[in-house]
Structure formats: structure tokens, C-alpha cells
Design an enzyme around this catalytic site. Sequence first.
Site, PDB file in Angstrom:
ATOM      1  N   CYS A   2      46.934   6.610  11.666  1.00  0.00           N
ATOM      2  CA  CYS A   2      47.179   7.974  12.147  1.00  0.00           C
ATOM      3  C   CYS A   2      46.507   9.002  11.233  1.00  0.00           C
ATOM      4  O   CYS A   2      46.265   8.736  10.059  1.00  0.00           O
ATOM      5  CB  CYS A   2      48.660   8.260  12.159  1.00  0.00           C
ATOM      6  SG  CYS A   2      49.639   7.068  13.056  1.00  0.00           S
ATOM      7  N   ARG A  27      39.394   6.826  11.391  1.00  0.00           N
ATOM      8  CA  ARG A  27      40.550   6.082  10.881  1.00  0.00           C
ATOM      9  C   ARG A  27      41.153   5.161  11.949  1.00  0.00           C
ATOM     10  O   ARG A  27      41.908   4.255  11.607  1.00  0.00           O
ATOM     11  CB  ARG A  27      41.628   7.066  10.401  1.00  0.00           C
ATOM     12  CG  ARG A  27      41.222   7.853   9.192  1.00  0.00           C
ATOM     13  CD  ARG A  27      42.142   9.024   8.975  1.00  0.00           C
ATOM     14  NE  ARG A  27      43.459   8.622   8.535  1.00  0.00           N
ATOM     15  CZ  ARG A  27      43.819   8.514   7.262  1.00  0.00           C
ATOM     16  NH1 ARG A  27      42.961   8.795   6.312  1.00  0.00           N
ATOM     17  NH2 ARG A  27      45.035   8.157   6.927  1.00  0.00           N
ATOM     18  N   TRP A  75      48.044   6.017  15.914  1.00  0.00           N
ATOM     19  CA  TRP A  75      47.742   4.594  16.060  1.00  0.00           C
ATOM     20  C   TRP A  75      49.098   3.940  16.252  1.00  0.00           C
ATOM     21  O   TRP A  75      49.910   3.905  15.328  1.00  0.00           O
ATOM     22  CB  TRP A  75      47.051   4.090  14.799  1.00  0.00           C
ATOM     23  CG  TRP A  75      46.421   2.750  14.903  1.00  0.00           C
ATOM     24  CD1 TRP A  75      45.169   2.461  15.369  1.00  0.00           C
ATOM     25  CD2 TRP A  75      46.980   1.493  14.485  1.00  0.00           C
ATOM     26  NE1 TRP A  75      44.931   1.110  15.279  1.00  0.00           N
ATOM     27  CE2 TRP A  75      46.013   0.494  14.735  1.00  0.00           C
ATOM     28  CE3 TRP A  75      48.201   1.106  13.928  1.00  0.00           C
ATOM     29  CZ2 TRP A  75      46.233  -0.854  14.460  1.00  0.00           C
ATOM     30  CZ3 TRP A  75      48.411  -0.231  13.645  1.00  0.00           C
ATOM     31  CH2 TRP A  75      47.431  -1.190  13.912  1.00  0.00           C
ATOM     32  N   ASN A 101      52.684  10.437   9.902  1.00  0.00           N
ATOM     33  CA  ASN A 101      51.998   9.162   9.647  1.00  0.00           C
ATOM     34  C   ASN A 101      52.957   8.302   8.865  1.00  0.00           C
ATOM     35  O   ASN A 101      53.623   8.801   7.961  1.00  0.00           O
ATOM     36  CB  ASN A 101      50.768   9.346   8.753  1.00  0.00           C
ATOM     37  CG  ASN A 101      49.677  10.096   9.436  1.00  0.00           C
ATOM     38  OD1 ASN A 101      49.772  10.380  10.624  1.00  0.00           O
ATOM     39  ND2 ASN A 101      48.655  10.436   8.685  1.00  0.00           N
ATOM     40  N   GLY A 102      52.970   7.004   9.153  1.00  0.00           N
ATOM     41  CA  GLY A 102      53.834   6.095   8.395  1.00  0.00           C
ATOM     42  C   GLY A 102      54.886   5.475   9.280  1.00  0.00           C
ATOM     43  O   GLY A 102      54.812   5.567  10.517  1.00  0.00           O
ATOM     44  N   GLU A 492      32.442 -12.980   4.748  1.00  0.00           N
ATOM     45  CA  GLU A 492      32.214 -11.574   5.077  1.00  0.00           C
ATOM     46  C   GLU A 492      31.290 -11.442   6.294  1.00  0.00           C
ATOM     47  O   GLU A 492      31.503 -10.584   7.149  1.00  0.00           O
ATOM     48  CB  GLU A 492      31.653 -10.842   3.843  1.00  0.00           C
ATOM     49  CG  GLU A 492      31.304  -9.385   4.024  1.00  0.00           C
ATOM     50  CD  GLU A 492      32.462  -8.494   4.454  1.00  0.00           C
ATOM     51  OE1 GLU A 492      33.615  -8.929   4.456  1.00  0.00           O
ATOM     52  OE2 GLU A 492      32.177  -7.340   4.828  1.00  0.00           O
ATOM     53  N   LYS A 496      32.419  -9.435   9.658  1.00  0.00           N
ATOM     54  CA  LYS A 496      31.664  -8.295  10.205  1.00  0.00           C
ATOM     55  C   LYS A 496      31.399  -8.505  11.688  1.00  0.00           C
ATOM     56  O   LYS A 496      31.562  -7.601  12.498  1.00  0.00           O
ATOM     57  CB  LYS A 496      30.314  -8.113   9.483  1.00  0.00           C
ATOM     58  CG  LYS A 496      30.352  -7.507   8.115  1.00  0.00           C
ATOM     59  CD  LYS A 496      30.636  -6.016   8.076  1.00  0.00           C
ATOM     60  CE  LYS A 496      32.099  -5.709   8.039  1.00  0.00           C
ATOM     61  NZ  LYS A 496      32.802  -5.809   6.795  1.00  0.00           N
ATOM     62  N   GLU A 499      34.664  -8.224  13.833  1.00  0.00           N
ATOM     63  CA  GLU A 499      35.218  -6.876  13.911  1.00  0.00           C
ATOM     64  C   GLU A 499      34.537  -6.007  14.954  1.00  0.00           C
ATOM     65  O   GLU A 499      35.204  -5.287  15.672  1.00  0.00           O
ATOM     66  CB  GLU A 499      35.016  -6.151  12.567  1.00  0.00           C
ATOM     67  CG  GLU A 499      35.974  -6.483  11.499  1.00  0.00           C
ATOM     68  CD  GLU A 499      35.808  -5.538  10.322  1.00  0.00           C
ATOM     69  OE1 GLU A 499      34.751  -5.574   9.676  1.00  0.00           O
ATOM     70  OE2 GLU A 499      36.731  -4.762  10.061  1.00  0.00           O
ATOM     71  N   HIS A 515      34.706 -31.975   6.782  1.00  0.00           N
ATOM     72  CA  HIS A 515      36.144 -32.251   6.795  1.00  0.00           C
ATOM     73  C   HIS A 515      36.806 -31.685   8.050  1.00  0.00           C
ATOM     74  O   HIS A 515      38.028 -31.559   8.081  1.00  0.00           O
ATOM     75  CB  HIS A 515      36.792 -31.692   5.532  1.00  0.00           C
ATOM     76  CG  HIS A 515      36.232 -32.293   4.279  1.00  0.00           C
ATOM     77  ND1 HIS A 515      36.430 -33.605   3.933  1.00  0.00           N
ATOM     78  CD2 HIS A 515      35.417 -31.778   3.328  1.00  0.00           C
ATOM     79  CE1 HIS A 515      35.791 -33.871   2.804  1.00  0.00           C
ATOM     80  NE2 HIS A 515      35.152 -32.766   2.417  1.00  0.00           N
ATOM     81  N   LYS A 614      40.560   2.256  10.075  1.00  0.00           N
ATOM     82  CA  LYS A 614      39.815   2.264   8.815  1.00  0.00           C
ATOM     83  C   LYS A 614      40.751   2.110   7.628  1.00  0.00           C
ATOM     84  O   LYS A 614      40.429   1.442   6.648  1.00  0.00           O
ATOM     85  CB  LYS A 614      39.036   3.582   8.711  1.00  0.00           C
ATOM     86  CG  LYS A 614      38.165   3.691   7.479  1.00  0.00           C
ATOM     87  CD  LYS A 614      37.005   2.725   7.547  1.00  0.00           C
ATOM     88  CE  LYS A 614      36.173   2.713   6.301  1.00  0.00           C
ATOM     89  NZ  LYS A 614      35.347   1.481   6.222  1.00  0.00           N
TER      90      LYS A 614
HETATM   91  C1  AGP Z   1      36.440  -4.173   6.647  1.00  0.00           C
HETATM   92  O1  AGP Z   1      35.304  -4.257   7.435  1.00  0.00           O
HETATM   93  C2  AGP Z   1      37.672  -4.091   7.378  1.00  0.00           C
HETATM   94  N1  AGP Z   1      37.701  -2.966   8.222  1.00  0.00           N
HETATM   95  C3  AGP Z   1      38.969  -4.412   6.678  1.00  0.00           C
HETATM   96  O2  AGP Z   1      39.008  -5.792   6.511  1.00  0.00           O
HETATM   97  C4  AGP Z   1      39.251  -3.729   5.327  1.00  0.00           C
HETATM   98  O3  AGP Z   1      38.396  -4.224   4.349  1.00  0.00           O
HETATM   99  C5  AGP Z   1      40.721  -3.975   4.929  1.00  0.00           C
HETATM  100  O4  AGP Z   1      41.552  -3.388   5.874  1.00  0.00           O
HETATM  101  C6  AGP Z   1      41.047  -3.459   3.548  1.00  0.00           C
HETATM  102  O5  AGP Z   1      40.840  -2.079   3.473  1.00  0.00           O
HETATM  103  P1  AGP Z   1      40.767  -1.341   2.085  1.00  0.00           P
HETATM  104  O6  AGP Z   1      39.545  -1.834   1.382  1.00  0.00           O
HETATM  105  O7  AGP Z   1      40.686   0.102   2.426  1.00  0.00           O
HETATM  106  O8  AGP Z   1      42.002  -1.699   1.330  1.00  0.00           O
END
Ligand code: AGP
Length: 619
Positions: A2, A27, A75, A101-102, A492, A496, A499, A515, A614
Amino acid sequence: MCGIVGYIGEQEAYPILIKGLHRLEYRGYDSAGVSMINAKGDLNVYKATGKVKALEDKCANEDVTGSIGIAHTRWATHGEPNTVNAHPHLSQSKNLSLVHNGIIENYKTLRVMLEKEGYTFCSDTDTEVLVQLIEYTQKKGRCDLFTAVQRALKNVIGAYAIAILQKDHPDQLVCARKGSPLVIGVGTDARGQKEFYLGSDATPIVEYTKQVVYLKDEEIAYMDRTGKLDIVNLQKVHQTPEMHTLSLSLDELEKGGFPHFMLKEIWEQPNALRTCIKGRLHSKSHDIILSGITDHKEKFINARRIIICACGTSWHSALIGKYFIEEVAQIPVEVEYASEFRYRNPVIYPDDVVIAVSQSGETADTLAAIQLAEQKGAFLYGICNVIGSSIARATNSGTYLHVGPEIGVASTKAFTGQVITLCLLGLAIAKEKHTLSDDMFHMLVDELYQIPDKIQWTLENNKNIDQFAQMFTYCRNFIFLGRGYNYPVALEGALKLKEISYIHAEGYPAAEMKHGPIALIDSEMPVFVIATRDRLYEKVISNIQEVRARGGRVTALVTEGDTQIQKFADHIITLPDTMECFQPLIASIPLQLLAYHIAVCKGKDVDRPRNLAKSVTVE
Ligand code: AGP
């Protein structure tokens, strides 16, 4: 997650609020709303599901006048994303309007109590409980809004950042925070009078003022049109506002000619990393100066162990950090998913150093993990990108990434920024502990200094990845393989792709294939193998052959000049040579580009992928 925007001053609030909501779109959210008090004293609320644009369309023919207002992107956590659950929420008498927010953990108990007092609810949200509670407290105590908020929040368990308008007092704005961030911008209007802006971060504010106050946990702030800013904590103790000057520039929040923030941020990496190492890595004197370490060197010299807590991409960078710190500084390092760590009963010694790695510095799980470590007496170190963020403030020491704001949800420059910062940290500890020979230390410093140029080379020499990506647009599964330092790169690379293109992808240590996962290999399965020239090079070639023997389509990421792997791979991506420990900084670049271009080919919303936020401020 949010986002909150607010304004009180002489200007029309609506354009500031809408622009602010757009700035916070990165966000992640699923509905939006805005509330203003107009010159006649009417408190208007407008909400829409979906994009901020939908809210703008809805407001096009409405009365959106007024020089005080609050706005929100939601959100969904409690209740589905619809206009009833969207914020702002009104109190029963419609005198108060609130954004939040929260998560209020005891909202059910509070709701039952309020229902007994005759309050009814229209939404499923915990937020509506909060606004009713404040109204109830205000009426019962016959007090002003500022006092009512202080009293009401004493009964609230959970995390919040809130902003509240009071219809019959259009001259004041009240806000508060605990666990969720809130920034107050202090500007000057055309008449030289103070005006106030609110934002969940500085992005909605920087356009108007660089002077900000980061509200601290359990602080409640009152702002009014006379320019008064009063802050108290939950114990009713007055706090002196600490003014900070933002270094953020507006350009950093624009796409700068790129079609997406993610592509801009991928290309920004050479310069972002130069900024990150500036003043810290000194190639001429072969030195590292990291004040966060030097100021607490005894903690690191005597550390029994380092535990790194992180989530998602930050967890991947932490894994690379573990390999590096163990190698150069000879300290055992454990890497923990913050979300798991916080709910175990982990053994933490007072001579442990616990490092939180977080781009946003607001990830709820990571914050909770370090709070737990603090209770157990560990020394806390933060590696964050966002200045003044909760994790940065909650730690004893730390290092900012200084890679500039990252707007794309998929982390790119923050990832390489975290990796390079962890390398700096490892070398700074190694320097204090004398665990490396001078020659080796100099060699590592010199090579690390070259990394931004080598990333630039990688970007320039892999410009055709967009055409290459087209071949993979319709694949339904991917496997990424790597060994040693390149294993986290494989993880990673897979994350990517998942996501932003919504394609199923797995990252695996190459030798683990046999395995189990090798059963997945057939001619439909693209396999990306990081096969740079390092200690495990020959072994990775064997792993490639295992995949090829089962019909897998192999793309190998190889060191420039490699002639061997071409015999075994269908496609080659070339990387500049570097030391094995720094290879992740280079090898991750083509995988970022690949994920980006596949997602673009599939027509996905690259910067705002579905279901993701985000900054994950809820657990
Ligand atoms: C990264 O591409 C992601 N959006 C996600 O995994 C992110 O790294 C994770 O939520 C942690 O966020 P932060 O680094 O702000 O703590």
C-alpha cells in the site's frame, strides 16, 4: 504494497495526490482512493479498483477541490480488492477519513467492542476498525483528533502508517506510524508559508521539497495550515522533528527514454555500482574504507558467526555474500530466509553479527528477523538501498547501496548493488582480520574496481538478447544451472523470469540435477547453464553433457574466448573474464535481460507484475 500520499497547504491537493499515487504505483496495488475537504467543508471520498488511471477517470467529473487531502493505493490483505474495501475509509459519522498501510492484528476484538457500542461496518477491512476506533475515542474523551489518535493507538496491536482528515477541522492533518514507513515533506508555499506533504516514501514528495522528516515508530504527527508540526510518541513525550535533506532527484524517478524502469535499471548498473563503490574502494591505494565496519571492527573481528537474513532476490545476493565472506574473512556465515528465521527459535549468540539485506529496508519478515536477533543480543548490521528505511534505522550499523531508487518490481541494480556491497564488506572484514595476503587483497580490490566496466561490456555485447529471447517466448518451463558462486545466479535467473513473464522456472546447483530434476529434461526444456572458466569449469561441462544426452536445449554463459563449450551447447552468451568470486556480478546481467525481453515479447506488465509488490510490508 500500500502507498499513502497526503497534503495540507495552500495549493490544490488533488493534483499532488494523484501524481503522488502514480509515483507510488511501483510498490504494487489493486485499488486506489482519494479524499479531500473542499472550501465549503464537504469531505469527499472517491475510490476505484485497478489502476490509478481508473481513479482519475472516476474523478474527472467530480468535485476534487480542496487544499487538504489524503490518498492511497491498496494491496489487499483483509477483504478482496473492491471499492468498498479500498481506502480512504470513513468513520460512522463521516467526520473522519483515514488511509492505512499495515495490518491491525487485534482488529476483530476491537470490532466486537465497537459493535457493542453501536458502530456498524461496511467493509471487511481492519482499517475501517481503526477509523471507527479513533472516532469512538474522540467522542468518548471529547478531545481533539491529535489526542484521540494517541489514545486510540494505545489499544492497537499491529503495524500501521495512517493519515487522517477531520471534516469539521479542515485546517489540520494527523498521521502516525508503527512498523510501516511514513515520510513528512516540509515545503514552503508561494506566500512563504510552510506546507506539508506525506508519502510512504520520498517519491511523491521530492518534486515539491527536499526537506523531510522520517516519522519514527510509535510517533504521531500533527500538521496545520499555520505551519505547525508537532510530533509526540505513544508515551505522549514531545519529539523534536529531525529534518533530513533528500539526495533523490526527479530524473531518477522517470524512465529517461527507456520503455520500462526495469530496462533503465539494468542499463544503469555500471554507473550505479560506480557510485556504490565510490569513496569505499580505492584502487590506487588498494584499500577499502567501509565506515560501518571500521566503526565496529571489534564486533566483526570477534564475531563467532555471521547470520544474514533476507527474502527473495536479497536472499540470493546474501548467498553470494556468504561464499565470499567465508572465503576471504574466514568467518562462518549462515544465510536465512527471514520469514523462516523469525518463527523458529534460532540459536543466536551475543557475539553473532546478524546482517539484514533488503533493497527497500521495509520488508516485514526481514525487520521481524532482526528484531528477534536484537532481543537475543546480536549485533545488527543493515544493507539497504532506501535511505532512512525501517531496517536501516533498526540496525546498529550498516552500509547503504547508493544505487539510486529502484522502481521496477523485479530487482536488478539493487541485486548487483547488494552483491558488490557484500564483497566490500567481506574485504573490509578481511582487512581487519588479516585473513588475506597483501597480494591477494590487492588483486581482489583491483578486480572489483573493474567490475562496473565489465558489466558495461556485457550490456554492450549482449544487445541481441532481445531477438534471442523471442525463441523462448512460448516455452512453459525453464531450468537455470550453476555451481559454486554461480549457483545463486541460477536461482536469481529463475526468479527474474518467474516474476515478470509468469513462466515456471527452476534454479538448481548443476550437480544436483542427477538427483531428481534431470527427469524433467526433454527437447522442450530450455536449460541455461552458467559455465564460466573457473574451478568447476570441467565439472559444469560434464553437467551440460548430461543435459544434452537427454535432449535438453542448452544455452551456455561462457567466458570470452571459450572454444570448448560451443561443441556441447545450442547457444552461447559471452561474458568478460573476471575472478570466480565476482562472476555473479557479470553473469546475472544477461539473465536479467533475458527475463526482461521474454516478458516484453509476452506482452506482460514488466514493471508491475501481477500479484507482486515492490516493498513487502506485510508478512
Ligand atoms: C525481487 O525481484 C523481488 N521483487 C523480491 O524477491 C524482493 O527481492 C524481496 O521481496 C525482498 O525485498 P527487499 O530486498 O526490499 O527486502
